[in-house]
Design a protein around this motif. Structure first.
Motif, mmCIF file in Angstrom:
data_model
loop_
_atom_site.group_PDB
_atom_site.id
_atom_site.type_symbol
_atom_site.label_atom_id
_atom_site.label_comp_id
_atom_site.label_asym_id
_atom_site.label_seq_id
_atom_site.Cartn_x
_atom_site.Cartn_y
_atom_site.Cartn_z
ATOM 1 N N PHE A 155 -67.651 73.600 37.131
ATOM 2 C CA PHE A 155 -67.559 73.539 38.591
ATOM 3 C C PHE A 155 -67.057 72.168 39.040
ATOM 4 O O PHE A 155 -66.194 72.066 39.909
ATOM 5 C CB PHE A 155 -68.924 73.838 39.221
ATOM 6 C CG PHE A 155 -68.944 73.681 40.712
ATOM 7 C CD1 PHE A 155 -68.430 74.674 41.533
ATOM 8 C CD2 PHE A 155 -69.468 72.535 41.294
ATOM 9 C CE1 PHE A 155 -68.435 74.529 42.919
ATOM 10 C CE2 PHE A 155 -69.487 72.384 42.672
ATOM 11 C CZ PHE A 155 -68.971 73.379 43.486
ATOM 12 N N ARG A 156 -67.588 71.128 38.438
ATOM 13 C CA ARG A 156 -67.177 69.767 38.814
ATOM 14 C C ARG A 156 -65.708 69.500 38.503
ATOM 15 O O ARG A 156 -65.061 68.721 39.183
ATOM 16 C CB ARG A 156 -68.062 68.750 38.112
ATOM 17 C CG ARG A 156 -69.463 68.710 38.685
ATOM 18 C CD ARG A 156 -70.324 67.683 37.993
ATOM 19 N NE ARG A 156 -71.634 67.624 38.615
ATOM 20 C CZ ARG A 156 -72.753 67.419 37.947
ATOM 21 N NH1 ARG A 156 -72.733 67.263 36.635
ATOM 22 N NH2 ARG A 156 -73.909 67.380 38.574
ATOM 23 N N ARG A 157 -65.188 70.137 37.453
ATOM 24 C CA ARG A 157 -63.779 69.948 37.076
ATOM 25 C C ARG A 157 -62.834 70.872 37.831
ATOM 26 O O ARG A 157 -61.626 70.697 37.771
ATOM 27 C CB ARG A 157 -63.612 70.188 35.572
ATOM 28 C CG ARG A 157 -64.276 69.138 34.725
ATOM 29 C CD ARG A 157 -63.845 69.216 33.279
ATOM 30 N NE ARG A 157 -63.632 70.559 32.801
ATOM 31 C CZ ARG A 157 -64.329 71.155 31.836
ATOM 32 N NH1 ARG A 157 -65.303 70.512 31.246
ATOM 33 N NH2 ARG A 157 -64.062 72.377 31.466
ATOM 34 N N VAL A 168 -65.789 79.153 48.982
ATOM 35 C CA VAL A 168 -67.194 79.411 49.275
ATOM 36 C C VAL A 168 -67.866 80.209 48.148
ATOM 37 O O VAL A 168 -69.044 79.994 47.847
ATOM 38 C CB VAL A 168 -67.370 80.079 50.662
ATOM 39 C CG1 VAL A 168 -66.887 81.499 50.671
ATOM 40 C CG2 VAL A 168 -68.802 79.975 51.142
ATOM 41 N N VAL A 169 -67.122 81.085 47.488
ATOM 42 C CA VAL A 169 -67.678 81.840 46.354
ATOM 43 C C VAL A 169 -68.044 80.883 45.219
ATOM 44 O O VAL A 169 -69.103 81.015 44.590
ATOM 45 C CB VAL A 169 -66.684 82.925 45.873
ATOM 46 C CG1 VAL A 169 -67.167 83.592 44.599
ATOM 47 C CG2 VAL A 169 -66.448 83.950 46.963
ATOM 48 N N SER A 170 -67.181 79.925 44.962
ATOM 49 C CA SER A 170 -67.440 78.935 43.907
ATOM 50 C C SER A 170 -68.740 78.178 44.190
ATOM 51 O O SER A 170 -69.591 78.032 43.304
ATOM 52 C CB SER A 170 -66.300 77.921 43.822
ATOM 53 O OG SER A 170 -65.048 78.533 43.790
ATOM 54 N N TRP A 171 -68.871 77.707 45.407
ATOM 55 C CA TRP A 171 -70.069 76.972 45.803
ATOM 56 C C TRP A 171 -71.308 77.854 45.699
ATOM 57 O O TRP A 171 -72.343 77.434 45.162
ATOM 58 C CB TRP A 171 -69.928 76.435 47.226
ATOM 59 C CG TRP A 171 -68.991 75.273 47.325
ATOM 60 C CD1 TRP A 171 -67.655 75.325 47.588
ATOM 61 C CD2 TRP A 171 -69.301 73.895 47.145
ATOM 62 N NE1 TRP A 171 -67.133 74.060 47.588
ATOM 63 C CE2 TRP A 171 -68.123 73.162 47.331
ATOM 64 C CE3 TRP A 171 -70.477 73.213 46.863
ATOM 65 C CZ2 TRP A 171 -68.083 71.771 47.228
ATOM 66 C CZ3 TRP A 171 -70.440 71.826 46.775
ATOM 67 C CH2 TRP A 171 -69.255 71.123 46.952
ATOM 68 N N ASN A 172 -71.222 79.075 46.214
ATOM 69 C CA ASN A 172 -72.373 79.986 46.170
ATOM 70 C C ASN A 172 -72.780 80.296 44.741
ATOM 71 O O ASN A 172 -73.978 80.374 44.433
ATOM 72 C CB ASN A 172 -72.063 81.280 46.927
ATOM 73 C CG ASN A 172 -72.013 81.094 48.418
ATOM 74 O OD1 ASN A 172 -72.475 80.096 48.956
ATOM 75 N ND2 ASN A 172 -71.429 82.063 49.109
ATOM 76 N N THR A 173 -71.806 80.462 43.862
ATOM 77 C CA THR A 173 -72.104 80.780 42.460
ATOM 78 C C THR A 173 -72.879 79.651 41.801
ATOM 79 O O THR A 173 -73.904 79.884 41.154
ATOM 80 C CB THR A 173 -70.802 81.060 41.686
ATOM 81 O OG1 THR A 173 -70.137 82.177 42.282
ATOM 82 C CG2 THR A 173 -71.072 81.350 40.221
ATOM 83 N N ILE A 174 -72.422 78.424 41.971
ATOM 84 C CA ILE A 174 -73.091 77.311 41.295
ATOM 85 C C ILE A 174 -74.442 77.010 41.933
ATOM 86 O O ILE A 174 -75.403 76.672 41.240
ATOM 87 C CB ILE A 174 -72.185 76.058 41.212
ATOM 88 C CG1 ILE A 174 -72.700 75.089 40.148
ATOM 89 C CG2 ILE A 174 -72.033 75.380 42.552
ATOM 90 C CD1 ILE A 174 -72.661 75.614 38.739
ATOM 91 N N ILE A 175 -74.552 77.167 43.237
ATOM 92 C CA ILE A 175 -75.844 76.944 43.893
ATOM 93 C C ILE A 175 -76.855 77.989 43.437
ATOM 94 O O ILE A 175 -78.008 77.666 43.142
ATOM 95 C CB ILE A 175 -75.686 76.914 45.425
ATOM 96 C CG1 ILE A 175 -74.950 75.627 45.836
ATOM 97 C CG2 ILE A 175 -77.040 77.016 46.127
ATOM 98 C CD1 ILE A 175 -74.524 75.573 47.278
#
Length: 93
Positions: free
Chosen positions: A49-51, A57-64
């Motif tokens: 995720f950091r890379r 918003v899907v990316s953020w929701n997935t990692i959260i």
């Protein structure tokens, strides 16, 4: 194909395919992050995720979601606070 390998619990194969891809889009990144998360590989999910060059918003929701489930609630809160755009899913995690 990445999602197929993930569904078969073949994370190494999914990872190999992901890194061999000449072009990756946000969907391929999100799929691999989710694959790590579903297989308990929280740190790998977070590192990827950091890379990730472009996050939605899907990316953020997935990692959260991943951080909340492991549970690393403080880390999830920090990422939530960094989100520029939130949707209804973001607010219910």
């Amino acid at each position: 194909m990445i999602k197929g390998y993930i569904r078969l619990d073949q994370v190494k194969e999914a990872e190999r395919l992901f890194y061999e891809m000449p072009l990756r889009n946000v969907v391929s990144w999100d799929t691999m992050i989710d694959g790590y998360a579903r297989n308990g590989l929280t740190q790998q999910a977070l590192d990827l995720f950091r890379r990730m060059p472009e996050k939605n918003v899907v990316s953020w929701n997935t990692i959260i979601t991943t951080l909340v489930q492991c549970p690393k609630v403080d880390g999830a809160q920090r990422l939530f606070d960094q989100m520029k755009e939130r949707d209804v899913v973001s607010w219910t995690l």
